[in-house]
Design a protein around this motif. Structure first.
Motif, PDB file in Angstrom:
ATOM      1  N   LEU A   1       0.826  -1.202   0.000  1.00 16.66           N
ATOM      2  CA  LEU A   1       0.000   0.000   0.000  1.00 16.66           C
ATOM      3  C   LEU A   1       0.863   1.256   0.000  1.00 16.66           C
ATOM      4  N   HIS A   2       1.942   1.207   0.772  1.00 19.18           N
ATOM      5  CA  HIS A   2       2.879   2.329   0.826  1.00 19.18           C
ATOM      6  C   HIS A   2       3.492   2.574  -0.559  1.00 19.18           C
ATOM      7  N   LEU A   3       3.919   1.516  -1.230  1.00 15.93           N
ATOM      8  CA  LEU A   3       4.494   1.623  -2.570  1.00 15.93           C
ATOM      9  C   LEU A   3       3.475   2.212  -3.537  1.00 15.93           C
ATOM     10  N   ALA A   4       2.262   1.705  -3.500  1.00 13.58           N
ATOM     11  CA  ALA A   4       1.231   2.183  -4.427  1.00 13.58           C
ATOM     12  C   ALA A   4       0.965   3.672  -4.230  1.00 13.58           C
ATOM     13  N   TYR A   5       0.898   4.093  -2.967  1.00 11.78           N
ATOM     14  CA  TYR A   5       0.595   5.498  -2.690  1.00 11.78           C
ATOM     15  C   TYR A   5       1.703   6.409  -3.209  1.00 11.78           C
TER      16      TYR A   5
ATOM     17  N   GLY B   1       8.702  -8.448 -10.083  1.00 11.15           N
ATOM     18  CA  GLY B   1       8.844  -7.745 -11.350  1.00 11.15           C
ATOM     19  C   GLY B   1       9.329  -6.323 -11.131  1.00 11.15           C
ATOM     20  N   PRO B   2       9.894  -5.722 -12.177  1.00  5.93           N
ATOM     21  CA  PRO B   2      10.521  -4.415 -12.039  1.00  5.93           C
ATOM     22  C   PRO B   2       9.589  -3.228 -12.289  1.00  5.93           C
TER      23      PRO B   2
ATOM     24  N   ALA C   1      12.974   0.740  -2.269  1.00  4.18           N
ATOM     25  CA  ALA C   1      13.598  -0.430  -1.645  1.00  4.18           C
ATOM     26  C   ALA C   1      12.654  -1.626  -1.666  1.00  4.18           C
ATOM     27  N   TRP C   2      11.385  -1.385  -1.342  1.00  4.19           N
ATOM     28  CA  TRP C   2      10.407  -2.477  -1.339  1.00  4.19           C
ATOM     29  C   TRP C   2      10.131  -2.972  -2.750  1.00  4.19           C
ATOM     30  N   SER C   3      10.074  -2.048  -3.703  1.00  5.46           N
ATOM     31  CA  SER C   3       9.778  -2.458  -5.084  1.00  5.46           C
ATOM     32  C   SER C   3      10.879  -3.350  -5.640  1.00  5.46           C
TER      33      SER C   3
END
Length: 524
Positions: A64-68, A112-113, A104-106
């Motif tokens: 969720l953090h990455l998406a935001y 996948g990249p 970092a999480w991605s």
């Protein structure tokens, strides 16, 4: 950011505010009035992290953090070249730690990249403006190293461009060229004409940085042609400005000024502050070379003001160099030293070898003007080492010529001649008429000191004619130095008519003839 927190919880933003207020009252969270942000106490953060791990919620929370923050980065991207770029740069700066955590999480999640490539493609301009070269390049490399399928080609191409810009900023021309060429290959496969134009422009920048002016001009012209077809005003302005830079380096100041003025007009219309600052800087450089010091100072000061507002550290350093050099030309050595020292400090902090070399060269020139030869030699030798490592031929030639000037002032005439010959040969090969003129003058002074007043007069005459052709008069300090040397040579020859005749013969020479004549003189 209550709105961000509400993205991670199944409750409304108003409820988040109530909860945060309650936590502040319980001293579990504190509110920073300066930034308007809430922060967990470190002990509470560690406890919460442990609970998330225990409950298996960490991955979901970080997703969720990455998406935001990916959404925030992509929302910001188009604004980073617009009228409100300062606001968006500040927002990304405020969220930089969150963006790093998302990156970092991605990379870590190994699904996948896409996320990491999209993030890098969205925020590379922020990294570039704010001087986060090392950080940005590290994340781009990690993202680009992940295996990607054909559906991500366009995303990969954007990340490649960003990585190339950051590599170029640090003087890593080989890697930058490789990244741009890979991106160009992808964009040609996708028939992305605007992307192709951007890559051509960037490849032109690499060629320009290495003094490959014919190649740079060709790339810029090809880019401009595509951008005019697309009516891409921002891209057109960039290509015009870059063509103006090539014209300047080759001593065509009339064309350079016209191209930069056209570029600036478009950029003012678009409100792109960073690009406005770039155009003002370029125009200031041309004006200074034409001895229009009042206009040059006004342009550089406006450019510096914009760059300070944007937090553009690389741009700030460049403006300081230009103003410092202008101060030196007008003999305000205290101000020149202060500005140039500040520029060098910034560039060392940024890890910008090309910029470091430029600041060192200007400091060396300043020390030379003040008669501090040991300081001048130290700065210029360090500059030369960096320029050789970068393969920047123009920078190499500038450093050699300046070292030759110092050797001349120390009466080391043979050493001065050798350094100046090497410098002149490079400038001649580059068709860099502005620096050919200055180099010819240096070589003429050496010839006169070695007892060859007649050949010296011919070289001075050729340099004088060349300066008239390109509209580049000598600055006051250079003019007084040249007048001293020519007067001494005329007196040594003791034949005014012969000296004048040789001078006129030089004025009749072509550029190539003048360079050849200067390089052929090897008097001991």
């Amino acid at each position: 950011m209550p709105e961000a927190a509400s993205e991670f919880a199944a409750i409304q933003e108003s409820e988040i505010l109530d909860l945060l207020t309650s936590l502040v009252d319980k001293s579990m969270v504190f509110y920073d009035e300066a930034t308007g942000r809430y922060q967990l106490l470190e002990t509470v953060r560690q406890y919460a992290r442990g609970k998330m791990l225990d409950d298996g919620e960490m991955q979901q929370g970080r997703d969720l953090h990455l998406a935001y923050f990916l959404a925030l980065a992509e929302e910001a991207e188009p604004h980073l070249t617009g009228a409100d770029q300062r606001q968006w740069l500040e927002q990304l700066a405020t969220e930089h730690d969150n963006l790093r955590a998302a990156l970092a999480w991605s990379v870590e999640r190994k699904q996948g990249p896409e996320g990491s490539l999209r993030l890098c493609g969205a925020i590379w301009r922020f990294w570039s403006v704010r001087g986060h070269y090392r950080d940005g390049r590290t994340w781009c490399r990690l993202a680009l190293a992940l295996p990607a399928d054909s559906g991500l080609l366009a995303t990969r191409a954007r990340a490649l461009v960003g990585s190339g810009v950051l590599a170029h900023a640090q003087g890593d021309y080989a890697e930058a060229r490789s990244l741009y060429e890979e991106s160009l290959s992808i964009l040609m496969q996708l028939d992305d004409r605007r992307g192709i134009a951007v890559c051509l422009n960037n490849l032109g920048n690499i060629a320009w940085s290495q003094s490959e002016y014919a190649s740079a001009s060709s790339s810029y012209a090809d880019s401009l042609s595509v951008l005019r077809d697309l009516n891409d005003r921002s891209g057109i302005a960039a290509s015009l400005g870059n063509l103006g830079n090539v014209a300047y380096e080759q001593g065509d100041y009339i064309s350079a000024r016209l191209l930069q003025e056209e570029s600036l007009a478009i950029r003012r219309e678009l409100g792109d502050q960073q690009s406005i600052a770039n155009s003002l800087n370029n125009l200031g450089v041309v004006a200074s070379e034409q001895s229009d010091y009042s206009s040059a100072r006004s342009m550089h000061e406006e450019s510096l003001s914009i760059r300070r507002e944007l937090g553009d550290r690389r741009g700030i350093a460049l403006s300081l160099v230009c103003l410092g050099s202008l101060d030196s030309t007008q003999r305000d050595y205290v101000s020149a030293r202060s500005r140039l020292d500040e520029s060098l400090t910034i560039r060392r902090d940024l890890g910008d070898p090309r910029g470091i070399a430029e600041s060192l060269h200007c400091l060396g020139e300043l020390a030379y003007e003040q008669g501090d030869h040991p300081a001048a030699i130290s700065a210029l030798k360090e500059c030369l080492i960096i320029q050789r490592e970068l393969g920047a031929r123009r920078g190499i030639a500038l450093a050699l010529g300046s070292l030759g000037n110092v050797a001349f002032e120390r009466a080391l005439y043979v050493a001065a001649r050798d350094l100046m010959h090497e410098s002149l040969a490079i400038f001649g090969d580059l068709s860099d008429r502005r620096n050919v003129a200055e180099s010819l003058e240096g070589n003429a002074s050496v010839l006169a000191a070695l007892g060859a007043a007649g050949p010296a007069a011919r070289i001075w005459g050729a340099a004088e004619r060349l300066r008239e052709q390109i509209g580049s008069p000598l600055p006051p300090n250079g003019r007084s130095r040249k007048d001293r040397h020519t007067a001494s040579a005329r007196a040594a020859l003791n034949d005014d008519a012969s000296f004048a005749l040789s001078w006129q013969e030089g004025r009749a020479m072509t550029l190539d003839q003048a360079v050849e004549c200067a390089l052929e003189e090897n008097l001991e």
